[in-house]
Design an enzyme around this catalytic site. Structure first.
Site, PDB file in Angstrom:
ATOM      1  N   LYS A  19      78.011  36.808  14.881  1.00  0.00           N
ATOM      2  CA  LYS A  19      78.412  35.859  13.837  1.00  0.00           C
ATOM      3  C   LYS A  19      77.185  35.390  13.044  1.00  0.00           C
ATOM      4  O   LYS A  19      77.201  35.396  11.815  1.00  0.00           O
ATOM      5  CB  LYS A  19      79.133  34.673  14.498  1.00  0.00           C
ATOM      6  N   ASP A 312      75.718  28.127  22.721  1.00  0.00           N
ATOM      7  CA  ASP A 312      77.140  28.391  22.488  1.00  0.00           C
ATOM      8  C   ASP A 312      77.842  28.922  23.741  1.00  0.00           C
ATOM      9  O   ASP A 312      79.076  29.023  23.770  1.00  0.00           O
ATOM     10  CB  ASP A 312      77.318  29.392  21.341  1.00  0.00           C
ATOM     11  N   ARG A 343      81.799  19.303  23.024  1.00  0.00           N
ATOM     12  CA  ARG A 343      82.029  20.298  24.091  1.00  0.00           C
ATOM     13  C   ARG A 343      81.734  19.751  25.484  1.00  0.00           C
ATOM     14  O   ARG A 343      82.182  20.352  26.462  1.00  0.00           O
ATOM     15  CB  ARG A 343      81.240  21.579  23.808  1.00  0.00           C
TER      16      ARG A 343
HETATM   17  C1  S3P Z   1      73.804  29.108  14.691  1.00  0.00           C
HETATM   18  C2  S3P Z   1      73.000  28.234  15.350  1.00  0.00           C
HETATM   19  C3  S3P Z   1      73.464  27.369  16.450  1.00  0.00           C
HETATM   20  C4  S3P Z   1      74.800  27.811  17.021  1.00  0.00           C
HETATM   21  C5  S3P Z   1      75.765  28.200  15.951  1.00  0.00           C
HETATM   22  C6  S3P Z   1      75.208  29.314  15.076  1.00  0.00           C
HETATM   23  C7  S3P Z   1      73.240  29.906  13.593  1.00  0.00           C
HETATM   24  O1  S3P Z   1      73.587  26.053  15.968  1.00  0.00           O
HETATM   25  O2  S3P Z   1      75.351  26.806  17.824  1.00  0.00           O
HETATM   26  O3  S3P Z   1      76.982  28.662  16.535  1.00  0.00           O
HETATM   27  O4  S3P Z   1      73.848  30.905  13.183  1.00  0.00           O
HETATM   28  O5  S3P Z   1      72.149  29.550  13.111  1.00  0.00           O
HETATM   29  P1  S3P Z   1      72.312  25.054  15.936  1.00  0.00           P
HETATM   30  O6  S3P Z   1      71.215  25.863  15.426  1.00  0.00           O
HETATM   31  O7  S3P Z   1      72.648  23.938  15.026  1.00  0.00           O
HETATM   32  O8  S3P Z   1      72.147  24.642  17.366  1.00  0.00           O
END
Ligand code: S3P
Length: 426
Positions: A19, A312, A343
């Site tokens: 993702k 995550d 969560r």
């Molecule tokens: C992500 C960073 C994470 C993660 C999110 C995706 C990203 O968040 O939890 O699902 O793609 O940069 P944080 O960087 O805010 O912890």
């Protein structure tokens, strides 16, 4: 007693695209000159929100069955949107696009669903404002909707109090438009997909310890990006393979970037049989096939610098801990409270409903594993990672489990239920 109808998981699974990497491919491809071709793109709702935002910013993006073509217009090629940009449920879209929009020559407004409108945006508004950005939270609550008046930006060294790739990336992307070098120092290193991919597109970006540094005004060139399988999606099948007796599964082509691989370290420390095969590198991102076999798990303590590398995956780690022997302590994870749902609370409430011995703490949870779990009514709070975690728990719980809003898995893993049914032979 555990469920009488336990089906082992057996066979191979191709994990859908990452993702985080899929979002960045659309964003950076839009800011590059020429065509970017993306394969194994995640067709999840979050990444589709990113595509729709960049289309509204004047970029032609073709989404076909086997690839995405982005006809990028260069760093200064975006145009003023005529509609509000809808980021849906996606924190990554909201925060990263805010960094990009801060440096444009036009005004835009972005928003998202009910969950996005509650998630904290002060963490980007403050540092971006230091760079000269003009961002207003429309309801004055430091949440979306945000109106961003593009302005000339100054280079800045931001010392972030949290390890967050979304914050770091928003600032680095604003740094593309600044008048000098931009730096972000984090307490621990967060996922570094932006740094790897920006450099691949031709940006001048480097890392010194926990500081990422970017120079402005690069010429970004269209690229071919093969997105690795998402280790965060793989985590549900790693857990199922370890927990369900008789299971043996091969997860193909999973991204194992060291800033994301905490789940592998933790499951191995818990006693899980995890083998990495076929190791490779795609566009600077390491990948491997992961062979998982049923194992007896034990409780451990998880905290400190590993947390951002598995943030995550904590919901599914909590499920594994509930079935493991002994106590698991998860700490330094207060960030969990501001994800798609709270969560910590949601895991504790739902695991308790299944009969687990679990308590919340200020920055995590304590789970005394090994209790027999029973089926329950699970409120996913429309959080994809909660729905998938409790689906795995339900495989081992005695009796029936109902998960509310189970279709929210579309956010990151639209084929989750089909793939699970296929591996258990149903
Ligand atoms: C992500 C960073 C994470 C993660 C999110 C995706 C990203 O968040 O939890 O699902 O793609 O940069 P944080 O960087 O805010 O912890």
């Amino acid at each position: 007693m555990i469920s009488e109808t336990i089906y082992p998981l057996r066979g191979e699974i191709e994990i859908p695209g990452d993702k985080s990497v899929s979002h960045r491919a659309i964003m950076f491809g839009s800011l590059a000159k020429g065509t970017t071709e993306v394969t194994h793109f995640l067709q999840g709702a979050d990444c589709l929100s990113t595509i729709s935002c960049f289309q509204k910013l004047g970029i032609e993006i073709e989404n076909t069955a086997d690839r995405i073509l982005i006809h990028g217009k260069g760093l200064h090629g975006l145009s003023a949107p005529t509609e509000i940009l809808d980021c849906g449920n996606s924190g990554t879209t909201t925060r990263l696009i805010s960094g990009i929009l801060s440096g444009q020559k036009f005004t835009s407004t972005l928003t998202g669903d009910a969950s996005i409108q509650k998630r904290p945006m002060k963490r980007i508004i403050e540092p971006l404002s230091h760079m000269g950005a003009d961002i207003t939270s429309v309801y004055g609550n430091n949440c979306a909707p945000l109106t961003i008046n593009g302005r000339p930006l100054k280079g800045f060294h931001y010392h972030s109090p949290i390890a967050s790739a979304q914050v770091k990336s928003a600032i680095l992307l604003a740094g593309l438009y600044a008048d000098g070098e931009t730096k972000v120092t984090e307490p621990y290193i967060s996922r570094n997909h932006s740094e790897i991919m920006l450099s691949h597109f031709g940006a001048n970006v480097r890392t010194e310890n926990t500081t990422a540094i970017i120079l402005p005004e690069p010429v970004l060139e269209g690229q071919k990006i093969a997105v690795p399988g998402d280790i965060s999606s793989a985590a549900y099948f790693i857990a199922a393979g370890l927990l369900v007796p008789g299971s043996e599964i091969l997860l193909k082509n999973v991204g194992i970037n060291p800033t994301r691989d905490g789940i592998l370290k933790v499951t191995q420390e818990m006693g899980g049989s995890i083998e990495l095969l076929n190791m490779n590198t795609d566009n600077g991102e390491p990948t491997a096939d992961i062979l998982v076999k049923f194992s007896a798990l034990k409780g451990i303590t998880i905290g400190g610098e590993i947390i951002p590398t598995l943030i995550d995956e904590i919901p599914i780690i909590a499920i594994m801990a509930a079935f493991a022997k002994g106590t698991t302590i998860i700490k330094d994870a207060a960030e969990l409270k501001v994800k798609e749902s709270n969560r910590i609370q949601v895991m504790v409430d739902n695991l308790k409903a299944m009969g687990a011995d679990i308590e919340s703490t200020e920055d995590g949870m304590i789970i005394h594993g090994g209790k027999d779990l029973h089926g329950a009514l699970i409120d996913s709070h429309k959080d994809h990672r909660i729905a998938m975690s409790f689906t795995i728990a339900s495989l081992l719980a005695d009796g029936h489990t109902t998960i509310l809003d189970r279709e929210c898995v579309d956010i990151s893993f639209p084929t989750f239920y089909q793939e699970l049914n296929r591996l258990i032979g149903r």
